[in-house]
Design a protein around this motif. Structure first.
Motif, PDB file in Angstrom:
ATOM      1  N   LEU A   1      10.983   0.834  -8.357  1.00  0.00           N
ATOM      2  CA  LEU A   1       9.687   0.178  -8.174  1.00  0.00           C
ATOM      3  C   LEU A   1       8.836   0.966  -7.184  1.00  0.00           C
ATOM      4  O   LEU A   1       7.679   1.292  -7.453  1.00  0.00           O
ATOM      5  N   ALA A   2       9.445   1.290  -6.041  1.00  0.00           N
ATOM      6  CA  ALA A   2       8.689   1.990  -5.007  1.00  0.00           C
ATOM      7  C   ALA A   2       8.273   3.374  -5.504  1.00  0.00           C
ATOM      8  O   ALA A   2       7.145   3.807  -5.281  1.00  0.00           O
TER       9      ALA A   2
ATOM     10  N   TYR B   1       7.642   4.325  -8.476  1.00  0.00           N
ATOM     11  CA  TYR B   1       6.520   4.195  -9.423  1.00  0.00           C
ATOM     12  C   TYR B   1       5.210   4.128  -8.652  1.00  0.00           C
ATOM     13  O   TYR B   1       4.228   4.784  -9.011  1.00  0.00           O
ATOM     14  N   ALA B   2       5.208   3.310  -7.573  1.00  0.00           N
ATOM     15  CA  ALA B   2       3.987   3.214  -6.764  1.00  0.00           C
ATOM     16  C   ALA B   2       3.627   4.572  -6.179  1.00  0.00           C
ATOM     17  O   ALA B   2       2.471   4.992  -6.222  1.00  0.00           O
TER      18      ALA B   2
ATOM     19  N   PHE C   1       0.266   5.905  -8.303  1.00  0.00           N
ATOM     20  CA  PHE C   1      -0.927   5.341  -7.685  1.00  0.00           C
ATOM     21  C   PHE C   1      -1.308   6.172  -6.477  1.00  0.00           C
ATOM     22  O   PHE C   1      -0.451   6.767  -5.821  1.00  0.00           O
TER      23      PHE C   1
ATOM     24  N   PHE D   1      -2.997   5.585  -2.938  1.00  0.00           N
ATOM     25  CA  PHE D   1      -3.453   4.517  -2.049  1.00  0.00           C
ATOM     26  C   PHE D   1      -3.354   4.997  -0.615  1.00  0.00           C
ATOM     27  O   PHE D   1      -2.703   6.011  -0.325  1.00  0.00           O
TER      28      PHE D   1
ATOM     29  N   LEU E   1      15.151   1.909   0.430  1.00  0.00           N
ATOM     30  CA  LEU E   1      14.105   2.918   0.422  1.00  0.00           C
ATOM     31  C   LEU E   1      14.620   4.116   1.199  1.00  0.00           C
ATOM     32  O   LEU E   1      14.722   4.068   2.410  1.00  0.00           O
TER      33      LEU E   1
ATOM     34  N   PRO F   1      -0.297  -1.094  -6.079  1.00  0.00           N
ATOM     35  CA  PRO F   1       0.838  -0.327  -5.511  1.00  0.00           C
ATOM     36  C   PRO F   1       1.726  -1.181  -4.621  1.00  0.00           C
ATOM     37  O   PRO F   1       2.951  -1.079  -4.668  1.00  0.00           O
TER      38      PRO F   1
ATOM     39  N   LYS G   1       2.425  -4.193  -4.866  1.00  0.00           N
ATOM     40  CA  LYS G   1       3.308  -5.046  -5.662  1.00  0.00           C
ATOM     41  C   LYS G   1       4.651  -4.355  -5.895  1.00  0.00           C
ATOM     42  O   LYS G   1       5.690  -4.991  -5.914  1.00  0.00           O
ATOM     43  N   TYR G   2       4.591  -3.042  -6.089  1.00  0.00           N
ATOM     44  CA  TYR G   2       5.834  -2.303  -6.366  1.00  0.00           C
ATOM     45  C   TYR G   2       6.582  -1.952  -5.089  1.00  0.00           C
ATOM     46  O   TYR G   2       7.781  -1.728  -5.102  1.00  0.00           O
ATOM     47  N   LEU G   3       5.837  -1.890  -3.996  1.00  0.00           N
ATOM     48  CA  LEU G   3       6.477  -1.461  -2.749  1.00  0.00           C
ATOM     49  C   LEU G   3       7.057  -2.617  -1.959  1.00  0.00           C
ATOM     50  O   LEU G   3       7.983  -2.445  -1.159  1.00  0.00           O
TER      51      LEU G   3
END
Lengths: 283, 507
Positions: free
Chosen positions: A89-90, A92-93, A97, A99, A155, B55, B57-59
């Protein structure tokens, strides 16, 4: 002579190293097959072959080995699944993305790796002790508590490895899916994850191996003999810290049983693990 | 549709867990934590409810776990370093007061005399007593005295039995006298009221702690000696002459632990030794592993060698083998009396590999080399293969020999790629708990060491020893050492990462 100067000496070094590397492993295998439970008994490598230690182990009368293996499977299995899920999940961000704080976040993850969980062991112990008073299910001496602690390190390096892999997947594929009406989560599930599956499996294998072999935290969190993971339990058998006598035969047999699947999986996934290791460092 | 359902299910689970957590924390009286859980949950609900902050949401899951079990733990560790937490200082002040009320009991001088019968029931032994007014009461160590109206009495009016329980005969009492003499039956729910004890199995008297907490003074008063033990601000009640009552409670003691550490470093050679050895071990372990791994990589980085892949596969075995097992196995191999190395390889020598301070340090380094070289072998092999061929060819055409090729082309390029790895390997070796703990337990320990520091102890194993392995657990001092390790590692990594960056700019 010329052959020796050019390549022969390299083979010589290789053979010396092979002996050095294999000696401890051969010795423990031989000890596990010797009927004598002492150190001396195993010094003549493979003098006698007997399955007594293994039979003892599975009979479970001296040590609850099968329980320990079950505990290890449960703790490592759940924490591996959790770690891989959280990491994906992390990643993917981080990969898809842009940010604020993205670069800093990636750097922070690497920095935190420099401080192993052992460093906070006292605080972890006090924390779990305190939580256990309120929620006995996740306190000291519970598998859930240990799993949560392991998940705290989700993480980490593994997130980096997966991020790198996601980055290598062409963005055009995302675009195509988006045009077909897929949202960001759909893209993650049906485009990114399947394409990164080999890497994710490697990460899962590495995470699993690390948590199977984890001793320090497990030894502090778990206490009851039936709750131990194989790593903690076998260490007690080998060093006699549980107040009983050390038994090398049992330890050796347990060690071989624990190491075999780890080695098999490692060598099956060797190509990707080595690739992952070197791609992490060698860009 | 399915997606919506899953989403709803997710929300339900999340909020249900939070409600449980909030109720638990609030019920235990730690409302700040309960409040924190409420805030975090509301934040998460808000985050996942709308199409914003994708972002995050995934983190969020990873960040939450990281904050709770790593960042918070590190901070809490830092806080513990400023407290006296440890054996005798674990609970709150209230816990300590309650424990003091239970300790040091003596017979109250004017205690009324209770006539006693000892009963055995399904829950164990209990006291059935007749008080001076003739009322029958029953109680056991876990339940305070309560009226027993249905007690059977003998002719003298003494209560001697209860339905459902059996009274012990004098012989039985004699047979179990240790157990019976040790029984303490509380008179009331408040432990400060005292307990009943018996010395002959026939009569019981009130025993009460001579030390009682006086809320007005915020002090414990010893009624037999008249000494007043005041809160010394360091987690203990202490008399004017300095004597303390155990147990104490967890209290902030400022820099005490760090001061103790500095004093230990100044005064005890062992502690200073641990400090130095930690550095020496970390540096040598990385240097040797990297050096030897690179050497092997250079040796086998020649396409003319047949069986290269097989060699490589066997050489990385130590990397694949679970580390704790390897270390324990080496511990067995190095056993001075029965180990393979002494008995077979050295023909029955009795070399104290792990018992002599210097040999133990040597052995730890050698086992570390066995464990670490495969990693560096892999890394160096990868790095060497990624060096562009034309670069090496250009150097050769310019007349560079093999040595110059290595020194001026391969080594610098190798260092650039592995420099960050070297830093993290150093941090890892600095805290290589498994290796030292499982091989030597930090030993051998000098006999005169006060904190049990051994020749191969790293700071991290010393921490573990102080907190979990010593007879007296000292979480405060252990955390202070942890905090010191943290700062050392942080300083070194920041410095060296800066240097590596500069290094990278050159090439």
């Amino acid at each position: 002579m010329r052959w020796f100067l050019q390549t022969g000496w390299r083979h010589l070094i290789a053979w010396v190293m092979i002996v050095v590397v294999l000696l401890p492993i051969a010795w423990i295998l031989s000890a596990s097959l010797s009927a004598n439970g002492t150190l001396t008994g195993s010094n003549e490598l493979f003098r006698s072959i007997s399955l007594e230690n293994y039979a003892d182990l599975f009979a479970g009368e001296r040590i609850p080995f099968l329980r320990w293996m079950g505990n290890t499977l449960l703790v490592s299995g759940v924490s591996t699944i959790g770690t891989v899920a959280v990491s994906c999940l992390a990643a993917y961000a981080f990969a898809r993305f842009r940010f604020r704080g993205r670069r800093e976040g990636l750097a922070a993850i690497l920095l935190i790796q420099l401080f192993p969980a052992v460093l906070g062991l006292v605080a972890l112990f006090l924390l779990l002790d305190w939580i256990g008073d309120i929620f006995p299910a996740i306190g000291l001496d519970t598998h859930a508590g240990l799993i949560l602690v392991y998940l705290g390190g989700s993480l980490g390096v593994m997130t980096w490895l997966i991020t790198g892999n996601f980055n290598a997947i062409p963005r055009e594929l995302d675009e195509a899916a988006r045009i077909d009406g897929a949202g960001h989560f759909r893209i993650f599930i049906s485009v990114i994850l399947p394409l990164a599956a080999p890497m994710i499996i490697v990460v899962a294998v590495l995470t699993f191996m690390l948590s199977v072999g984890e001793y320090a935290i497990g030894s502090v969190v778990l206490n009851d003999r039936d709750m131990l993971t194989a790593a903690v339990g076998l260490t007690d058998v080998a060093t006699g810290t549980d107040g009983r006598n050390t038994n090398w035969g049992l330890f050796a047999a347990g060690a071989c049983i624990l190491a075999t699947p780890v080695l098999v999986v490692f060598f099956a996934a060797q190509r990707w693990i080595v690739g992952g290791l070197t791609s992490g460092s060698v860009k | 549709m399915l997606q919506l359902l899953l989403k709803l299910l997710g929300f339900a689970v999340l909020n249900a867990i939070s409600v449980l957590l909030v109720m638990g924390f609030y019920g235990a009286g730690v409302w700040p934590v309960a409040l924190l859980v409420v805030i975090v949950t509301l934040g998460l609900d808000l985050l996942y409810l709308g199409p914003w902050a994708v972002p995050l949401k995934y983190l969020a899951p990873g960040i939450l776990l990281l904050l709770t079990f790593q960042v918070f733990v590190i901070l809490y560790s830092g806080f513990t370093a400023f407290t006296n937490a440890g054996q005798g200082h674990l609970g709150t002040k209230q816990d300590a007061i309650a424990a003091i009320a239970l300790s040091g009991r003596e017979r109250v001088p004017d205690s009324p005399k209770y006539l006693l019968a000892i009963l055995e029931g399904p829950t164990g032994l209990s006291f059935l007593v007749t008080d001076p007014d003739g009322a029958a009461l029953v109680g056991d160590p876990a339940t305070p005295l309560a009226p027993a109206p249905d007690a059977e009495r003998n002719d003298a009016g003494k209560a001697v039995g209860l339905p459902g329980a059996e009274a012990l005969t004098f012989q039985q009492i004699l047979g179990r006298q240790d157990e019976i003499l040790g029984m303490e039956v509380p008179i009331a729910a408040d432990p400060a009221d005292g307990v009943l004890r018996t010395q002959d199995g026939q009569t019981a008297f009130v025993f009460r702690s001579v030390r009682a907490y006086d809320p007005a003074l915020d002090a414990v008063v010893d009624s037999s000696t008249g000494v007043v033990y005041r809160d010394n601000g360091r987690g203990n009640f202490a008399a004017p002459d300095g004597t303390q009552i155990d147990p104490g409670w967890r209290a902030v003691v400022g820099l005490d632990n760090f001061a103790r550490m500095v004093r230990e470093v100044r005064e005890s050679e062992q502690f200073l030794g641990v400090f130095l050895w930690t550095f020496v071990f970390a540096i040598l372990s990385v240097a040797m592993g990297f050096g030897f791994g690179t050497f092997l990589a250079l040796v086998f980085n020649d396409p003319r060698i047949r069986g290269r892949r097989i060699y490589r596969m066997i050489l990385i075995l130590p990397y694949a083998f679970p580390v704790f097992l390897s270390v324990l196995i080496w511990g067995g191999l190095l056993n001075p009396e029965f180990g393979f190395i002494n008995e077979v390889l050295l023909g029955g020598a009795k070399i104290p590999w792990l018992q002599d301070p210097w040999l133990a340090r040597f052995s730890v380094l050698m086992v570390s080399l066995w464990l670490e070289f495969p990693y560096w072998f892999l890394i160096a092999t990868g790095a060497l293969q990624s060096i562009p061929r034309d670069l090496e060819e250009a150097a050769t055409i310019d007349g560079a020999g093999r040595r110059r090729l290595f020194r001026h082309v391969r080594l610098p390029l190798l260092l650039v790629t592995v420099a960050p790895l070297l830093v993290s390997a150093f941090a890892f070796a600095f805290n290589n708990f498994n290796l030292v703990w499982l091989l030597t337990r930090g030993g051998p320990i000098a006999l005169d060491s006060e904190i049990d520091a051994g020749a191969t102890d790293l700071l991290i194993t010393l921490t573990y020893k102080l907190a979990f392995d010593n007879s007296v657990q000292d979480y405060g001092l252990a955390s202070a050492i942890s905090a010191t390790i943290f700062m050392i590692v942080a300083a070194i990594s920041i410095l060296s990462f800066r240097r590596t960056r500069r290094y990278e700019e050159v090439f």
